[in-house]
Write a protein that holds these residues in place. Structure first.
Motif, PDB file in Angstrom:
ATOM      1  N   GLU A 147       0.904  -1.289   0.588  1.00  0.00           N
ATOM      2  CA  GLU A 147       0.055   0.355   0.205  1.00  0.00           C
ATOM      3  C   GLU A 147       1.009   1.156   0.122  1.00  0.00           C
ATOM      4  OE1 GLU A 147       0.738  -1.399   4.142  1.00  0.00           O
ATOM      5  OE2 GLU A 147       0.190  -2.236   2.221  1.00  0.00           O
ATOM      6  N   THR A 148       0.230   2.238  -0.498  1.00  0.00           N
ATOM      7  CA  THR A 148       0.949   3.778  -0.593  1.00  0.00           C
ATOM      8  C   THR A 148       0.646   4.394   0.561  1.00  0.00           C
ATOM      9  OG1 THR A 148       1.259   3.277  -2.887  1.00  0.00           O
ATOM     10  CG2 THR A 148       1.699   5.269  -2.025  1.00  0.00           C
ATOM     11  N   LYS A 149       0.707   5.158   1.800  1.00  0.00           N
ATOM     12  CA  LYS A 149       0.723   5.595   2.328  1.00  0.00           C
ATOM     13  C   LYS A 149       0.458   7.429   2.212  1.00  0.00           C
ATOM     14  CE  LYS A 149      -0.160   1.855   6.210  1.00  0.00           C
ATOM     15  NZ  LYS A 149       0.083   1.480   6.938  1.00  0.00           N
ATOM     16  N   LEU A 150       1.709   7.684   2.032  1.00  0.00           N
ATOM     17  CA  LEU A 150       1.984   9.168   1.500  1.00  0.00           C
ATOM     18  C   LEU A 150       1.375   9.731   0.650  1.00  0.00           C
ATOM     19  CD1 LEU A 150       6.150   8.914   2.075  1.00  0.00           C
ATOM     20  CD2 LEU A 150       4.274   9.638   3.808  1.00  0.00           C
ATOM     21  N   PRO A 151       0.830  11.178   0.748  1.00  0.00           N
ATOM     22  CA  PRO A 151       0.371  11.297  -0.597  1.00  0.00           C
ATOM     23  C   PRO A 151       1.096  11.605  -1.616  1.00  0.00           C
ATOM     24  CG  PRO A 151       0.577  12.819   1.316  1.00  0.00           C
ATOM     25  CD  PRO A 151       1.223  11.875   1.969  1.00  0.00           C
ATOM     26  N   GLU A 152       1.843  11.938  -2.993  1.00  0.00           N
ATOM     27  CA  GLU A 152       2.082  12.171  -3.979  1.00  0.00           C
ATOM     28  C   GLU A 152       2.147  13.824  -3.883  1.00  0.00           C
ATOM     29  OE1 GLU A 152       2.096  12.899  -9.009  1.00  0.00           O
ATOM     30  OE2 GLU A 152      -0.090  12.604  -7.585  1.00  0.00           O
ATOM     31  N   GLY A 153       4.284  13.268  -4.434  1.00  0.00           N
ATOM     32  CA  GLY A 153       5.323  14.176  -4.352  1.00  0.00           C
ATOM     33  C   GLY A 153       6.050  14.972  -2.709  1.00  0.00           C
ATOM     34  N   GLU A 154       5.702  13.036  -1.754  1.00  0.00           N
ATOM     35  CA  GLU A 154       5.809  13.341  -0.247  1.00  0.00           C
ATOM     36  C   GLU A 154       7.084  11.972  -0.294  1.00  0.00           C
ATOM     37  OE1 GLU A 154       4.496  13.437   4.388  1.00  0.00           O
ATOM     38  OE2 GLU A 154       3.629  13.936   2.876  1.00  0.00           O
ATOM     39  N   THR A 155       8.752  12.822   0.768  1.00  0.00           N
ATOM     40  CA  THR A 155       9.109  11.787   0.027  1.00  0.00           C
ATOM     41  C   THR A 155      10.431  11.291   1.324  1.00  0.00           C
ATOM     42  OG1 THR A 155      10.815  13.120  -0.304  1.00  0.00           O
ATOM     43  CG2 THR A 155       9.708  12.005  -2.800  1.00  0.00           C
ATOM     44  N   ILE A 156      10.542   9.773   1.596  1.00  0.00           N
ATOM     45  CA  ILE A 156      10.911  10.093   3.231  1.00  0.00           C
ATOM     46  C   ILE A 156      12.627  10.079   3.251  1.00  0.00           C
ATOM     47  CG2 ILE A 156      11.729   8.161   4.731  1.00  0.00           C
ATOM     48  CD1 ILE A 156       9.530   6.406   3.125  1.00  0.00           C
ATOM     49  N   MET A 157      13.035  11.496   3.743  1.00  0.00           N
ATOM     50  CA  MET A 157      14.071  12.141   3.968  1.00  0.00           C
ATOM     51  C   MET A 157      14.616  10.666   5.184  1.00  0.00           C
ATOM     52  SD  MET A 157      12.927  15.985   4.967  1.00  0.00           S
ATOM     53  CE  MET A 157      14.861  16.157   5.676  1.00  0.00           C
ATOM     54  N   TRP A 158      14.458  10.891   6.514  1.00  0.00           N
ATOM     55  CA  TRP A 158      15.058  10.509   7.415  1.00  0.00           C
ATOM     56  C   TRP A 158      14.735   8.845   8.142  1.00  0.00           C
ATOM     57  CZ3 TRP A 158      14.344   9.626  12.591  1.00  0.00           C
ATOM     58  CH2 TRP A 158      15.431   9.383  13.658  1.00  0.00           C
ATOM     59  N   SER A 159      15.218   8.224   8.707  1.00  0.00           N
ATOM     60  CA  SER A 159      14.095   6.718   9.112  1.00  0.00           C
ATOM     61  C   SER A 159      15.167   6.341  10.047  1.00  0.00           C
ATOM     62  CB  SER A 159      13.574   5.496   8.561  1.00  0.00           C
ATOM     63  OG  SER A 159      15.147   4.706   7.815  1.00  0.00           O
TER      64      SER A 159
END
Length: 714
Positions: A147-159
């Protein structure tokens, strides 16, 4: 204090092109064996390195045209390595595999952002769409729909991944044009929460993140382009799923100047490390900061440019510098007031966080009108318009503690501790503890031990805030809470320390069996005899008042000492493992020698002998270790053991000399001392010989054609 130690180069790095300084390495990860790390470069190669030897143990690379897109990690459960290349292709291999051609391969249905792994846990896979799945579930069905939980254009930068109380927690931060968002994922039950991160200033940028987790509270450290290191707290307590809470940032530290790029990492409870360029010095600076005192502890300058990348494992910092990967060892020691006022023993406990600065006006209940009057006079302290409401909230909680049933007390304390929403939480925790102790004193049947432990584990209390707590626990012989108090409180009076020592030495062994204590740290060097855990008295042959082993003679050499040490009974601890854990908390407690000596005289003769035998046993175990330290979290050293041995002998020497059962013990201790004296005497001879050899290298002051010099070593 904190400082950098030695520095060395672990390996060379491929030269990066223009503008590619940020892509020198994808990751540096720990593996199962200590002093070993797994490096993933920016292109095709994963290499396993032995850090102290500065040599590779194995290297693996993908084919030409393929590209590693996720740092490799070590699966602690299976002993395998895991990596992702070309966004979706997952590879699993072991040490004996030579290349990726024949190892396990699985193609996933969605692009992977990161894989996180910790000891004793199953690895987690974080997808770029924000979904989190266990690795084993993906390996069983690689083509399952993600599944895709993030809106379009939103990227992960740290975890970052954490483990607390058997609960897996994954924190990841995403970025979009309008700002940053913090996401928390918990494993049991599966729960996701999204927060909006409010920027520090309107035009500032976030450069890097680091985080720590304690008591279901995430402390998120943020490096801002304004040069501020900010703190934002995220509670893992389940919130309303229909809302998107806003997290604010507060500055806890300010760097000398604003920065454009940089890295940040948390070293421990009180120290952080920052890597940022300095415009004034035209160099990149790696600094260790004390966040409690807001002071720089140490700084390392680099002539060549570094990347905005920083990793920390096993008291070592890893950072790319030029065309190499540098390793810097560091130490972080807590600074204590006790080091100036008394006997400070390094125990690794947080100092300033244990007793932070408190709001004394709230403690004494100063009125709101008085604070408003002081604000009109020009006080620099800001007025809190909700102060009266906050005080009422605290009063309601204290009233509930005094009236509710014992079964409901843990839920009240847990709710207050988990969220820490009360103002001046240290004072609130102190007042809750006082209320619980007062009720315990008035009602002997009331004793919520789990709630008392929960409050102590917040590390916000001190002996001064709740002086009656340890007195209550001494009456009830609650050795578990007494041990926690000695570990967490840095202001315990010497009289109370000695009272705890008496209790630990005299508490019944049957009672200890039911006490929950962490014995993993001491079990590795506490060996018990069978069937009894108490040492038998050594037999000394005496004929007509004459002992064949004369302590006045020089016959007590190393061979004689080895005979004594190798007796079967001296190989075993005189106390059980749980009692040893309790005694170790006394050995690592802070004390002043002047104030503790009178109280040690109150110990009974049996207690003194038992404690001396245990100290003698620890001394032998320390002597077996080259570093003169025992393993475990207490970090017991031979210096601490000898200090307490001297204290006991000074306080009770007359009693011990007149006690028949203590004579063999004293004789053994005397032999230890004589062997040490003999050893240091030989060291002095070697020192003299080395100094004479050094003099031979100096220019001769003799005149004439030749001279004869005689060097006599013995």
């Amino acid at each position: 204090m904190a400082a950098f130690c030695e520095e060395f180069t672990l390996c060379g790095l491929l030269p990066g092109g223009q503008g590619k300084q940020q892509d020198r390495l994808q990751g540096v990860e720990e593996v199962a064996e200590r002093d070993t790390v797994l490096l993933t470069d920016a292109a095709r190669t994963v290499t396993l390195y032995k850090v102290s030897d500065q040599r590779p143990l194995g290297s693996w690379a993908v084919k030409q045209g393929q590209r590693i897109t996720c740092p490799a990690v070590f699966n602690h459960g299976t002993g395998e390595y895991v990596v992702v290349h070309d966004d979706k292709v997952l590879r699993v291999w072991k040490d004996d595999d030579v290349s990726f051609d024949k190892v396990f391969k699985a193609t996933l249905s969605a692009e992977v952002c990161r894989i996180h792994s910790l000891p004793d846990t199953e690895p987690l896979v974080l997808f770029r769409g924000g979904a989190v799945h266990f690795l084993d579930a993906l390996l069983a069905d690689p083509q399952q729909e993600i599944e895709t939980k993030l809106p379009e254009g939103e990227t992960i930068m740290w975890s970052k991944m954490f483990m607390e109380d058997g609960q897996l927690v994954l924190i990841y931060i995403t970025a979009k044009l309008q700002g940053c968002f913090v996401h928390t994922w918990q494993s049991n039950p599966s729960l996701c929460q999204r927060y909006k991160l409010q920027p520090f200033t309107e035009h500032s940028r976030i450069l890097d993140f680091s985080a720590s987790l304690r008591n279901k509270m995430v402390s998120l450290m943020i490096l801002d382009s304004t040069g501020h290191v900010c703190l934002s707290r995220v509670s893992l307590v389940q919130a309303d799923q229909g809302t998107e809470p806003v997290l604010s940032m507060s500055s806890i530290l300010q760097l000398p100047e604003p920065v454009e790029v940089g890295a940040l990492i948390v070293l421990d409870d009180s120290y952080i490390a920052t890597l940022a360029p300095s415009t004034a010095k035209q160099k990149d600076c790696l600094c260790i900061w004390n966040t409690s005192l807001q002071t720089m502890q140490d700084c390392k300058e680099f002539t060549q440019k570094t990347c905005a990348q920083l990793w920390s494992y096993d008291s070592k910092l890893y950072l790319p510098h030029g065309n190499s990967l540098l390793v810097l060892r560091y130490i972080c020691e807590p600074s204590r007031l006790a080091s100036a006022l008394g006997k400070a023993i390094s125990t690794g406990k947080p100092a300033l966080e244990s007793v932070p600065v408190v709001n004394w006006e709230l403690l004494i209940g100063k009125s709101t009108q008085s604070r408003q009057f002081e604000g009109q006079k020009g006080s620099r302290r800001k007025r809190n318009p909700d102060s009266s409401e906050n005080i009422c909230q605290l009063q309601v909680l204290l009233s509930d503690i005094q009236t509710t049933t014992e079964k409901k007390i843990p839920s009240l304390v847990h709710r207050a501790v988990s969220g820490q929403q009360l103002p001046d939480f240290q004072i609130a925790a102190g007042k809750m503890m006082q209320a619980l102790v007062i009720r315990c004193q008035s009602d002997p049947k009331f004793y919520p031990q789990s709630s008392l432990v929960k409050l102590i584990e917040t590390k916000k209390l001190s002996y001064s805030l709740c002086p009656d707590l340890m007195t209550l626990c001494l009456e009830k012989q609650d050795v578990r809470i007494l041990q926690l108090c000695l570990q967490q409180f840095i202001d315990v009076p010497e009289a109370v320390v000695c009272s705890c020592l008496k209790t630990f030495l005299s508490v019944d062994e049957n009672l200890l069996q039911d006490v929950v204590l962490d014995t993993s740290s001491s079990a590795c060097y506490i060996h018990l005899s069978e069937p009894s855990s108490v040492l038998p008295e050594p037999v000394t042959v005496v004929q007509n008042g004459f002992s064949p082993i004369l302590i006045e003679e020089d016959s007590c050499d190393v061979q004689m000492l080895e005979k004594i040490i190798r007796r079967p009974e001296t190989q075993c601890s005189p106390v059980s493992v749980k009692r040893a854990v309790l005694l170790n908390s006394v050995l690592t407690a802070l004390y002043s020698e002047t104030f503790i000596l009178p109280h040690l005289k109150d110990l009974s003769s049996d207690q003194v002998v038992l404690f001396l035998r245990y100290l003698s046993y620890l001394y032998r175990r320390c002597s077996e270790n080259v570093t003169l330290n025992l393993p475990g979290e207490e970090h017991l050293s031979v210096t601490q053991v000898l200090d307490w041995m001297n204290l006991l002998l000074d306080a009770n020497f007359t009693v011990l000399v007149m006690l028949p059962k203590a004579r063999s013990l004293l004789r053994t201790l005397q032999k230890f001392v004589r062997v040490q004296m003999k050893f240091y005497s030989e060291l002095n001879k070697i020192e003299g010989s080395l100094s004479e050899l050094q003099n031979l290298q100096r220019p001769s002051k003799t005149s004439g054609r030749y001279s004869i010099e005689v060097l006599e070593l013995y």
